[in-house]
Design a protein around this motif. Sequence first.
Motif, PDB file in Angstrom:
ATOM      1  N   SER A 192     101.137  50.522  93.997  1.00 25.94           N
ATOM      2  CA  SER A 192     101.458  49.259  92.485  1.00 25.94           C
ATOM      3  C   SER A 192     100.548  48.211  92.607  1.00 25.94           C
ATOM      4  O   SER A 192     101.510  47.137  92.008  1.00 25.94           O
ATOM      5  CB  SER A 192     103.009  49.463  92.988  1.00 25.94           C
ATOM      6  N   GLY A 193      99.171  48.010  92.912  1.00 26.82           N
ATOM      7  CA  GLY A 193      98.918  46.793  93.401  1.00 26.82           C
ATOM      8  C   GLY A 193      98.896  46.053  92.295  1.00 26.82           C
ATOM      9  O   GLY A 193      99.302  44.692  92.318  1.00 26.82           O
ATOM     10  N   PRO A 214     115.794  43.822  86.274  1.00 24.94           N
ATOM     11  CA  PRO A 214     116.639  44.878  87.132  1.00 24.94           C
ATOM     12  C   PRO A 214     116.662  46.148  86.755  1.00 24.94           C
ATOM     13  O   PRO A 214     116.579  46.972  87.819  1.00 24.94           O
ATOM     14  CB  PRO A 214     117.928  44.288  86.845  1.00 24.94           C
ATOM     15  N   GLU A 215     116.429  46.325  85.616  1.00 27.05           N
ATOM     16  CA  GLU A 215     116.485  48.013  84.803  1.00 27.05           C
ATOM     17  C   GLU A 215     115.028  48.752  85.000  1.00 27.05           C
ATOM     18  O   GLU A 215     115.239  49.878  85.273  1.00 27.05           O
ATOM     19  CB  GLU A 215     117.009  47.601  83.212  1.00 27.05           C
ATOM     20  N   CYS A 216     114.185  47.580  85.495  1.00 27.30           N
ATOM     21  CA  CYS A 216     112.840  48.021  85.457  1.00 27.30           C
ATOM     22  C   CYS A 216     112.557  48.013  86.870  1.00 27.30           C
ATOM     23  O   CYS A 216     113.311  49.165  88.043  1.00 27.30           O
ATOM     24  CB  CYS A 216     111.593  47.655  84.769  1.00 27.30           C
ATOM     25  N   CYS A 217     111.371  47.423  87.416  1.00 29.33           N
ATOM     26  CA  CYS A 217     111.522  47.320  88.890  1.00 29.33           C
ATOM     27  C   CYS A 217     111.325  45.597  89.298  1.00 29.33           C
ATOM     28  O   CYS A 217     111.414  45.628  90.514  1.00 29.33           O
ATOM     29  CB  CYS A 217     109.676  47.974  89.361  1.00 29.33           C
ATOM     30  N   GLY A 218     111.806  44.917  88.777  1.00 26.14           N
ATOM     31  CA  GLY A 218     112.116  43.557  89.067  1.00 26.14           C
ATOM     32  C   GLY A 218     110.968  43.016  89.446  1.00 26.14           C
ATOM     33  O   GLY A 218     110.673  41.505  89.713  1.00 26.14           O
ATOM     34  N   ARG A 219     109.350  43.460  89.139  1.00 27.95           N
ATOM     35  CA  ARG A 219     108.347  42.453  88.995  1.00 27.95           C
ATOM     36  C   ARG A 219     108.262  41.183  88.192  1.00 27.95           C
ATOM     37  O   ARG A 219     108.369  41.449  86.973  1.00 27.95           O
ATOM     38  CB  ARG A 219     106.993  42.971  89.535  1.00 27.95           C
ATOM     39  N   CYS A 256     102.630  58.279  84.414  1.00 25.06           N
ATOM     40  CA  CYS A 256     102.053  57.154  85.779  1.00 25.06           C
ATOM     41  C   CYS A 256     101.763  55.605  85.284  1.00 25.06           C
ATOM     42  O   CYS A 256     100.308  56.103  85.393  1.00 25.06           O
ATOM     43  CB  CYS A 256     102.487  57.488  86.671  1.00 25.06           C
ATOM     44  N   MET A 257     102.438  54.111  84.938  1.00 20.52           N
ATOM     45  CA  MET A 257     101.682  53.464  84.685  1.00 20.52           C
ATOM     46  C   MET A 257     101.493  53.069  86.681  1.00 20.52           C
ATOM     47  O   MET A 257     101.453  51.506  86.524  1.00 20.52           O
ATOM     48  CB  MET A 257     101.361  52.600  83.416  1.00 20.52           C
ATOM     49  N   GLU A 258     101.755  53.060  87.183  1.00 20.35           N
ATOM     50  CA  GLU A 258     101.766  52.586  88.301  1.00 20.35           C
ATOM     51  C   GLU A 258     102.707  51.140  88.649  1.00 20.35           C
ATOM     52  O   GLU A 258     102.108  50.907  89.330  1.00 20.35           O
ATOM     53  CB  GLU A 258     100.641  52.353  89.322  1.00 20.35           C
ATOM     54  N   CYS A 259     104.000  51.219  88.017  1.00 14.33           N
ATOM     55  CA  CYS A 259     104.753  49.762  88.127  1.00 14.33           C
ATOM     56  C   CYS A 259     105.086  49.086  89.358  1.00 14.33           C
ATOM     57  O   CYS A 259     105.955  48.719  89.810  1.00 14.33           O
ATOM     58  CB  CYS A 259     105.781  50.471  87.249  1.00 14.33           C
TER      59      CYS A 259
END
Length: 99
Positions: free
Chosen positions: A71-72, A94-99, A52-55
Amino acid sequence: MVGVDKTDENEVNTLRYIPGRCVNCGRCSEVCPHGVFRAGEKKAVLDEPERCMECGACQMNCPVGAVLVNSGVGCAAAMIKAALTGSKEVTCGPECCGR
Ligand code: SF4
Ligand code: SF4
């Protein structure tokens, strides 16, 4: 213990999974860019928590709050994309977390 969900924790990052809340929708395994979760027969399986990379994508997409993560620092995919394109305002998409 009554009223307290068991939580799967690890010592590498802030990812916390509460299997007792999981409704097996499959979103976490779909959105995780690192294969941390996989679909199980009745619940998601936390397969490789150390990857986990905390995305934050799993937490954002879980409809029942079964995944918690700090996820800061932002999404690693977005940061890599920004570095490659030289832009300061790149999101992962959008396929990831959208950040
Ligand atoms: S925070 Fe990101 S990398 Fe970590 S388990 Fe969730 S989706 Fe995967
Ligand atoms: S997104 Fe949440 S409810 Fe859906 S499979 Fe993953 S942990 Fe379970």
